[in-house]
Write a protein that holds these residues in place. Structure first.
Motif, short mmCIF file in Angstrom:
data_model
loop_
_atom_site.label_atom_id
_atom_site.label_comp_id
_atom_site.label_asym_id
_atom_site.label_seq_id
_atom_site.Cartn_x
_atom_site.Cartn_y
_atom_site.Cartn_z
N GLU A 43 0.84 -1.21 0.00
CA GLU A 43 0.00 0.00 0.00
C GLU A 43 0.87 1.25 0.00
O GLU A 43 0.62 2.22 -0.73
CB GLU A 43 -0.92 -0.01 1.22
CG GLU A 43 -1.86 1.19 1.28
CD GLU A 43 -2.71 1.19 2.55
OE1 GLU A 43 -3.38 2.19 2.79
OE2 GLU A 43 -2.69 0.17 3.29
N TYR A 44 1.93 1.23 0.82
CA TYR A 44 2.87 2.36 0.88
C TYR A 44 3.53 2.57 -0.49
O TYR A 44 3.70 3.70 -0.95
CB TYR A 44 3.93 2.10 1.94
CG TYR A 44 5.01 3.16 2.02
CD1 TYR A 44 4.89 4.25 2.88
CD2 TYR A 44 6.15 3.07 1.24
CE1 TYR A 44 5.87 5.22 2.95
CE2 TYR A 44 7.14 4.03 1.29
CZ TYR A 44 7.00 5.10 2.15
OH TYR A 44 7.97 6.07 2.20
N ALA A 45 3.91 1.45 -1.13
CA ALA A 45 4.59 1.53 -2.43
C ALA A 45 3.72 2.23 -3.46
O ALA A 45 4.19 3.10 -4.21
CB ALA A 45 4.97 0.13 -2.90
N GLN A 46 2.44 1.89 -3.50
CA GLN A 46 1.55 2.50 -4.48
C GLN A 46 1.37 4.00 -4.21
O GLN A 46 1.32 4.80 -5.14
CB GLN A 46 0.20 1.79 -4.46
CG GLN A 46 0.26 0.39 -5.04
CD GLN A 46 -1.13 -0.19 -5.24
OE1 GLN A 46 -2.00 0.44 -5.82
NE2 GLN A 46 -1.33 -1.38 -4.74
N ARG A 47 1.27 4.36 -2.93
CA ARG A 47 1.10 5.78 -2.59
C ARG A 47 2.31 6.61 -2.98
O ARG A 47 2.19 7.80 -3.24
CB ARG A 47 0.84 5.95 -1.09
CG ARG A 47 -0.50 5.46 -0.60
CD ARG A 47 -0.85 6.09 0.75
NE ARG A 47 0.25 6.07 1.68
CZ ARG A 47 0.48 5.11 2.57
NH1 ARG A 47 -0.33 4.05 2.61
NH2 ARG A 47 1.50 5.17 3.39
N ASN A 48 3.48 5.98 -3.02
CA ASN A 48 4.71 6.73 -3.22
C ASN A 48 5.40 6.43 -4.55
O ASN A 48 6.60 6.68 -4.70
CB ASN A 48 5.67 6.44 -2.05
CG ASN A 48 5.17 7.03 -0.75
OD1 ASN A 48 5.38 8.20 -0.46
ND2 ASN A 48 4.47 6.22 0.04
N GLY A 49 4.66 5.89 -5.50
CA GLY A 49 5.21 5.70 -6.83
C GLY A 49 6.29 4.65 -6.92
O GLY A 49 7.28 4.81 -7.65
N LEU A 50 6.15 3.56 -6.15
CA LEU A 50 7.13 2.47 -6.16
C LEU A 50 6.50 1.21 -6.73
O LEU A 50 5.30 0.97 -6.59
CB LEU A 50 7.64 2.19 -4.74
CG LEU A 50 8.32 3.36 -4.02
CD1 LEU A 50 8.67 2.96 -2.59
CD2 LEU A 50 9.57 3.80 -4.76
N ARG A 51 7.32 0.38 -7.36
CA ARG A 51 6.86 -0.88 -7.94
C ARG A 51 7.59 -2.03 -7.27
O ARG A 51 8.82 -2.12 -7.30
CB ARG A 51 7.14 -0.89 -9.45
CG ARG A 51 6.91 -2.22 -10.14
CD ARG A 51 7.00 -2.06 -11.65
NE ARG A 51 8.22 -1.37 -12.04
CZ ARG A 51 9.36 -2.00 -12.34
NH1 ARG A 51 9.43 -3.32 -12.28
NH2 ARG A 51 10.43 -1.30 -12.70
N VAL A 52 6.84 -2.92 -6.63
CA VAL A 52 7.44 -4.05 -5.90
C VAL A 52 7.84 -5.13 -6.91
O VAL A 52 7.01 -5.65 -7.64
CB VAL A 52 6.45 -4.64 -4.87
CG1 VAL A 52 7.08 -5.84 -4.17
CG2 VAL A 52 6.05 -3.58 -3.85
N VAL A 53 9.13 -5.45 -6.95
CA VAL A 53 9.62 -6.44 -7.91
C VAL A 53 9.96 -7.78 -7.25
O VAL A 53 10.08 -8.80 -7.92
CB VAL A 53 10.86 -5.91 -8.67
CG1 VAL A 53 10.50 -4.69 -9.48
CG2 VAL A 53 12.00 -5.58 -7.71
N LYS A 54 10.12 -7.78 -5.93
CA LYS A 54 10.42 -9.04 -5.24
C LYS A 54 10.14 -8.88 -3.75
O LYS A 54 10.20 -7.77 -3.21
CB LYS A 54 11.87 -9.46 -5.45
CG LYS A 54 12.18 -10.87 -4.97
CD LYS A 54 13.54 -11.36 -5.46
CE LYS A 54 13.78 -12.80 -5.03
NZ LYS A 54 15.07 -13.32 -5.53
N ILE A 55 9.81 -9.99 -3.11
CA ILE A 55 9.56 -10.00 -1.66
C ILE A 55 10.49 -11.01 -1.01
O ILE A 55 10.57 -12.16 -1.43
CB ILE A 55 8.10 -10.34 -1.35
CG1 ILE A 55 7.17 -9.24 -1.87
CG2 ILE A 55 7.89 -10.54 0.14
CD1 ILE A 55 5.71 -9.58 -1.78
N TYR A 56 11.20 -10.56 0.01
CA TYR A 56 12.05 -11.43 0.82
C TYR A 56 11.40 -11.55 2.20
O TYR A 56 11.01 -10.54 2.79
CB TYR A 56 13.45 -10.85 0.98
CG TYR A 56 14.19 -10.66 -0.32
CD1 TYR A 56 15.05 -11.63 -0.82
CD2 TYR A 56 14.03 -9.49 -1.06
CE1 TYR A 56 15.74 -11.45 -2.01
CE2 TYR A 56 14.71 -9.29 -2.26
CZ TYR A 56 15.56 -10.27 -2.72
OH TYR A 56 16.23 -10.08 -3.90
#
Length: 535
Positions: A43-56
């Motif tokens: 949710e934070y990523a979308q608000r701040n113009g970020l694209r999640v490419v991987k999750i650790y």
């Protein structure tokens, strides 16, 4: 990998790449705690113009040390530069040991990667950020001798063309003599990649072919159009051993012949955008710290191309860019970053401010030394000692039974575990002397504002948040108390002043060129792309 949740007009192709790191330590916690961390981060990523490419994600593992498989894998992957941020739920998900936190953030910064938090806008308190910056400098200073010894040993190995630490190139393995040896199953894939690229096969087609046959990358992942850069430019495949300043032709077995390697090199030079859009100097140091003064939204890095082909970089209000609901004007990136850095230096490097900051950091260290975790452990040890004394009194009174003996052994084992936990907690509370803090701040006086590395160091160390209007600016610094923020009137460089000639044109992927009048607001005529597009 969990996908990014789409909300509103979010354009994933234009977002800056990031990875999420999530962790919890207790077996008693529900697995949903990882899911909740990820959901909040997305949710934070979308608000701040970020694209999640991987999750650790590390499950049932403590953050007090770095023995976490997914954490270590993230650090290794960071060296390849495919993303710009590590997004954590809160500060303690990254590390509970402040020394480890500073050390690993420093390692990530050397790859151009920042650690940000979804639920903490001022991680660990403002003085904690300053202390973290001091620790980074201290760790670098005190590790110099150790680094020299390690480098000496690695250079000795390099002169003998032996395998040093680091990732093994695809197609090779470590031979029994410690040197590189060809691993034929992978080597044949390397030959196939070079042959297909020399014939003009698109990267995406090569990737699809390899994935369709179940062939994985060196790290066990899927191939993508960006997977081939390191392979196609690696002289190791023509037998050149290279480590640091040691370069030995014929120092390792060749997988392809030199003629094919040079042919591919020439094709990559002449082929337009062979690996996607190239972006030079597209780093935005105030990302996550710069906010629109009119609406409070984050200001996101964007870029535009003039009619002459020159590239310009800006920060743009995200609400204006996505919703067209704010009138905040775009601002030149280089201008605002230099303004913020110079203002920070002018304000922070006053003698009274340096003394105040040093006092604040020392007070922070004292508070951290009396943390609730450490206090709780000491209380547990005190209770344990009281219980042990009671058992010993019973034994001295002649009450010696299987129960009293067993209870005494339990208390002794518990006391040992508590003491170990106290030692670990105290070890994490690295103490920096006041004189060193003053010295560390004074050394900023000789810095060069024109140096990108110096500007980043100033922003990371001192700047907590920047609120920008068209006629004034407010800068909040990384310490609390008096003088922790400054307000300034400004004359902002306008969008029109940024462009020479009658207009600008921006070519977004899949769209025809657009033209703007320099006297009008640029709005949608800016090309927006992320720092992951540079190679």
């Amino acid at each position: 990998m969990m996908g990014v949740k789409k909300q509103g007009p979010f354009d994933e192709s234009q977002a800056q790449p990031c990875v999420i790191y999530a962790r919890y330590s207790s077996h008693a916690q529900r697995d949903a705690s990882i899911e909740q961390q990820v959901a909040d981060c997305e949710e934070y990523a979308q608000r701040n113009g970020l694209r999640v490419v991987k999750i650790y994600a590390d499950r049932h593992l403590t953050g007090k040390n770095d023995k976490r498989p997914q954490f270590q894998q993230m650090l290794k992957d960071a060296a390849h530069g495919h993303w710009s941020y590590v997004l954590c739920w809160k500060l303690d998900r990254f590390a509970r040991n402040r020394y480890d936190s500073a050390t690993y953030k420093y390692r990530l910064k050397k790859h151009g990667i920042r650690v940000i938090y979804a639920k903490e806008s001022i991680p660990d308190g403002p003085e904690g950020i300053l202390l973290e910056s001091v620790l980074e400098g201290s760790a670098e200073y005190y590790s110099a001798n150790l680094s020299q010894n390690i480098k000496r040993g690695m250079r000795y190995n390099a002169l003998a063309c032996k395998v040093n630490n680091g990732s093994m190139p695809f197609g090779y393995c470590k031979g029994p003599d410690g040197r590189f040896a060809i691993y034929e199953p992978e080597a044949e894939v390397v030959r196939e990649i070079f042959r297909k690229v020399s014939k003009g096969t698109p990267f995406v087609d090569i990737a699809n072919s390899l994935n369709g046959r179940g062939i994985h990358t060196k790290r066990g992942g899927l191939w993508g159009k960006n997977s081939f850069h390191a392979i196609l430019h690696n002289e190791a495949y023509i037998g050149v051993y290279h480590y640091s300043d040691v370069r030995v032709e014929g120092g390792m077995p060749a997988i392809i012949d030199k003629a094919l390697f040079l042919e591919v090199e020439q094709r990559l030079k002449t082929k337009k955008n062979p690996q996607g859009r190239h972006r030079e100097n597209g780093d935005y140091m105030l990302t996550g710290k710069l906010f629109c003064g009119l609406c409070g939204s984050p200001m996101i890095g964007v870029a535009g191309t003039s009619r002459s082909g020159e590239l310009y970089f800006y920060y743009s209000c995200n609400k204006r860019r996505v919703e067209r609901a704010c009138k905040k004007r775009h601002v030149r990136r280089d201008w605002i970053e230099r303004l913020v850095v110079q203002a920070a230096l002018d304000h922070i490097l006053q003698p009274e401010v340096i003394q105040w900051v040093a006092d604040s950091v020392m007070a922070y260290q004292e508070r951290a030394g009396n943390s609730s975790v450490l206090a709780g452990l000491r209380d547990d040890l005190s209770e344990n000692q009281k219980a042990t004394e009671n058992v010993m009194k019973a034994i001295e009174a002649g009450i010696i039974t299987v129960t009293t003996k067993g209870r005494l052994m339990e208390l002794e084992a518990e006391a040992s575990r508590i003491r170990d936990a106290i030692c670990l907690e105290e070890a994490s509370l690295t103490h920096i002397e006041r004189d060193f803090i003053v010295y560390w701040m004074e050394q900023f006086r000789g810095g060069n504002v024109e140096s990108a590395e110096f500007r980043r160091k100033v922003i990371d160390s001192f700047v907590n948040a920047v609120y920008l209007w068209d006629d004034h600016i407010r800068i909040a610094f990384n310490y609390s108390g008096k003088g922790s923020a400054v307000d300034m009137d400004i004359i902002m460089e306008t969008e029109a002043e940024s462009f020479a000639g009658p207009g600008c044109s921006c070519n977004a992927p899949g769209t025809p060129p657009k033209h703007t009048n320099p006297n009008s607001e640029m709005g949608s005529d800016l090309c927006v792309f992320s720092s992951s597009d540079r190679h």
